[in-house]
Design a protein around this motif. Structure first.
Motif, PDB file in Angstrom:
ATOM      1  N   GLY A 209       0.847  -1.191   0.000  1.00  0.00           N
ATOM      2  CA  GLY A 209       0.000   0.000   0.000  1.00  0.00           C
ATOM      3  C   GLY A 209       0.878   1.233   0.000  1.00  0.00           C
ATOM      4  N   GLY A 210       2.007   1.144  -0.704  1.00  0.00           N
ATOM      5  CA  GLY A 210       3.102   2.079  -0.506  1.00  0.00           C
ATOM      6  C   GLY A 210       3.133   3.291  -1.414  1.00  0.00           C
ATOM      7  N   SER A 211       4.084   4.158  -1.089  1.00  0.00           N
ATOM      8  CA  SER A 211       4.302   5.396  -1.847  1.00  0.00           C
ATOM      9  C   SER A 211       5.789   5.706  -1.879  1.00  0.00           C
ATOM     10  N   LEU A 212       6.176   6.613  -2.783  1.00  0.00           N
ATOM     11  CA  LEU A 212       7.560   7.050  -2.923  1.00  0.00           C
ATOM     12  C   LEU A 212       7.687   8.534  -2.596  1.00  0.00           C
ATOM     13  N   LEU A 213       8.815   8.883  -1.990  1.00  0.00           N
ATOM     14  CA  LEU A 213       9.206  10.272  -1.783  1.00  0.00           C
ATOM     15  C   LEU A 213      10.611  10.452  -2.351  1.00  0.00           C
ATOM     16  N   PHE A 214      10.912  11.654  -2.838  1.00  0.00           N
ATOM     17  CA  PHE A 214      12.253  11.980  -3.318  1.00  0.00           C
ATOM     18  C   PHE A 214      12.754  13.151  -2.489  1.00  0.00           C
ATOM     19  N   VAL A 215      13.796  12.909  -1.689  1.00  0.00           N
ATOM     20  CA  VAL A 215      14.277  13.917  -0.749  1.00  0.00           C
ATOM     21  C   VAL A 215      15.801  14.022  -0.869  1.00  0.00           C
ATOM     22  N   ASP A 216      16.287  15.183  -1.258  1.00  0.00           N
ATOM     23  CA  ASP A 216      17.732  15.455  -1.306  1.00  0.00           C
ATOM     24  C   ASP A 216      18.497  14.385  -2.069  1.00  0.00           C
ATOM     25  N   GLY A 217      17.981  14.013  -3.238  1.00  0.00           N
ATOM     26  CA  GLY A 217      18.674  13.080  -4.106  1.00  0.00           C
ATOM     27  C   GLY A 217      18.472  11.613  -3.792  1.00  0.00           C
TER      28      GLY A 217
ATOM     29  N   SER B 274      -3.582  -6.620  -9.954  1.00  0.00           N
ATOM     30  CA  SER B 274      -2.966  -5.754  -8.952  1.00  0.00           C
ATOM     31  C   SER B 274      -3.914  -4.619  -8.587  1.00  0.00           C
ATOM     32  N   GLN B 275      -3.507  -3.849  -7.580  1.00  0.00           N
ATOM     33  CA  GLN B 275      -4.263  -2.673  -7.144  1.00  0.00           C
ATOM     34  C   GLN B 275      -3.295  -1.511  -6.989  1.00  0.00           C
ATOM     35  N   VAL B 276      -3.546  -0.429  -7.701  1.00  0.00           N
ATOM     36  CA  VAL B 276      -2.678   0.746  -7.644  1.00  0.00           C
ATOM     37  C   VAL B 276      -2.793   1.390  -6.266  1.00  0.00           C
ATOM     38  N   SER B 277      -1.656   1.669  -5.647  1.00  0.00           N
ATOM     39  CA  SER B 277      -1.649   2.320  -4.333  1.00  0.00           C
ATOM     40  C   SER B 277      -1.257   3.791  -4.418  1.00  0.00           C
ATOM     41  N   SER B 278      -0.432   4.155  -5.402  1.00  0.00           N
ATOM     42  CA  SER B 278      -0.023   5.549  -5.557  1.00  0.00           C
ATOM     43  C   SER B 278       0.619   5.733  -6.921  1.00  0.00           C
ATOM     44  N   VAL B 279       0.798   6.983  -7.304  1.00  0.00           N
ATOM     45  CA  VAL B 279       1.467   7.326  -8.567  1.00  0.00           C
ATOM     46  C   VAL B 279       2.602   8.283  -8.244  1.00  0.00           C
TER      47      VAL B 279
ATOM     48  N   TYR C 280       5.607   9.107 -15.213  1.00  0.00           N
ATOM     49  CA  TYR C 280       4.800   8.810 -14.039  1.00  0.00           C
ATOM     50  C   TYR C 280       4.782   7.295 -13.873  1.00  0.00           C
ATOM     51  N   ILE C 281       4.971   6.833 -12.640  1.00  0.00           N
ATOM     52  CA  ILE C 281       5.021   5.401 -12.356  1.00  0.00           C
ATOM     53  C   ILE C 281       3.849   5.027 -11.469  1.00  0.00           C
ATOM     54  N   ALA C 282       3.064   4.052 -11.920  1.00  0.00           N
ATOM     55  CA  ALA C 282       1.970   3.522 -11.109  1.00  0.00           C
ATOM     56  C   ALA C 282       2.523   2.426 -10.216  1.00  0.00           C
ATOM     57  N   LEU C 283       2.429   2.622  -8.905  1.00  0.00           N
ATOM     58  CA  LEU C 283       2.867   1.633  -7.926  1.00  0.00           C
ATOM     59  C   LEU C 283       1.658   0.803  -7.518  1.00  0.00           C
ATOM     60  N   ALA C 284       1.747  -0.500  -7.667  1.00  0.00           N
ATOM     61  CA  ALA C 284       0.611  -1.360  -7.351  1.00  0.00           C
ATOM     62  C   ALA C 284       1.069  -2.583  -6.582  1.00  0.00           C
TER      63      ALA C 284
END
Length: 340
Positions: free
Chosen positions: A23-31, A255-260, A270-274
């Motif tokens: 059920g995850g997501s991505l963050l981009f922080v300082d490289g 699958s089930q998409v959890s975030s983009v 854009y990446i669909a995370l599922a």
């Protein structure tokens, strides 16, 4: 070492352990990329364990992930804590508040009595430690199910997209500290009952268009996604259809998409995370999925889903391409960020 994405295959971290960030997501922080989600390593049938906290991983290439540990650990000795492993904690979402410098995490927590109450935590670092600032929150007096958070990149205003349980989707304005709702909201996609009700909202913005990818409500069994587009956060949203039109099973590639996630440097990527919650459900078994949909619909609120082993769930990450306003998610056995 990995040098590509391989959707649906078992994904290991740099220590050789199965990645647990569902059920995850991505963050981009300082490289650095941070991937966080539900830790399901102990969530086997009969264990009584729904989750074992929120786990986070870091990477510099999106393929190889270092385990950074439990940024929100479970609280196994307090059955009343929203973080107790038997509590139905789902779908953590973390955003950064530029005004306060705080990282803000919302959690959905549901109980056997049918209540769905939110817990909110904050931290000074993306990796924590996180401290609970609100618990037992029924936003707008509603039970809130699956959700996503969005923060406007210009004015820092926050928005909370959530499934009003078994009813409709709500877009609510967040307070300036991003830890509560203001009372302003809009309603979308009303439906009479599951499996028609839309859940698992995944919000993303492309240029001046606002998108929501949602799924139907069929427990962990996959179903056809639906995408909608609007000119503002609050809509109105126009339903465009299934973004997985090349999937003959009608289950969003099981699958089930959890975030983009919008890539920070690759143009228009854009990446669909599922999650593939049921990896052993073969493609030819889609008729079983349809039978489950019908059973779920007939059971209503009294329906008790069968147990599943979420500890072995896999991931399906796929690029999104656009045909005009329409996002399209197509299958790739293997793909790279720089070669789509």
């Amino acid at each position: 070492m990995y040098d590509s994405f391989r959707p649906g295959q078992v994904w290991h971290d740099t220590k050789g352990e199965r990645i647990q960030a569902h059920g995850g997501s991505l963050l981009f922080v300082d490289g650095t990329y941070y991937w966080y989600g539900e830790n399901k390593e102990r969530s086997t049938p009969g264990s009584g364990i729904w989750h074992w906290g929120v786990r986070c991983y870091s990477s510099t290439d999106l393929y190889n992930w270092d385990d950074r540990g439990l940024i929100i650990p479970p609280v196994p000795h307090d059955p009343d804590s929203p973080l107790h492993p038997a509590q139905g904690m789902d779908r953590p979402h973390i955003v950064h508040n530029a005004r306060t410098g705080k990282w803000v995490c919302w959690l959905k927590v549901w109980a056997d009595d049918g209540s769905h109450l939110s817990t909110v935590l904050t931290a000074d670092s993306v990796l924590g430690p996180y401290q609970i600032v609100r618990t037992g929150l029924a936003p707008l007096g509603m039970y809130a199910g699956d959700f996503d958070l969005a923060v406007d990149p210009v004015d820092g205003k926050g928005y909370y997209f959530f499934e009003r349980v078994r009813s409709e989707l709500i877009c609510a304005d967040l307070t300036d500290d991003l830890t509560d709702v203001t009372g302003r909201y809009s309603r979308h996609f009303p439906q009479p009952h599951p499996p028609l009700v839309r859940e698992a909202p995944a919000y993303f913005r492309r240029r001046d268009r606002h998108y929501l990818i949602t799924s139907g409500t069929t427990w962990y069994y996959p179903n056809a996604s639906e995408v909608a587009v609007a000119g503002t956060y609050h809509g109105p949203y126009t339903v465009l259809g299934d973004p997985h039109p090349t999937d003959p099973s009608g289950t969003s590639f099981r699958s089930q998409v959890s975030s983009v996630f919008r890539h920070p440097s690759e143009p228009d990527l854009y990446i669909a995370l599922a999650d593939r919650w049921l990896p052993h459900l073969a493609e030819e078994q889609s008729n079983q999925t349809e039978a489950f949909h019908q059973l779920y619909a007939s059971g209503g609120a009294s329906f008790t889903p069968p147990p599943v082993d979420t500890s072995v769930a896999d991931y399906v990450w796929l690029p999104i391409r656009f045909d005009g306003d329409m996002p399209l998610i197509e299958w790739h056995d293997e793909w790279r960020v720089d070669a789509r």
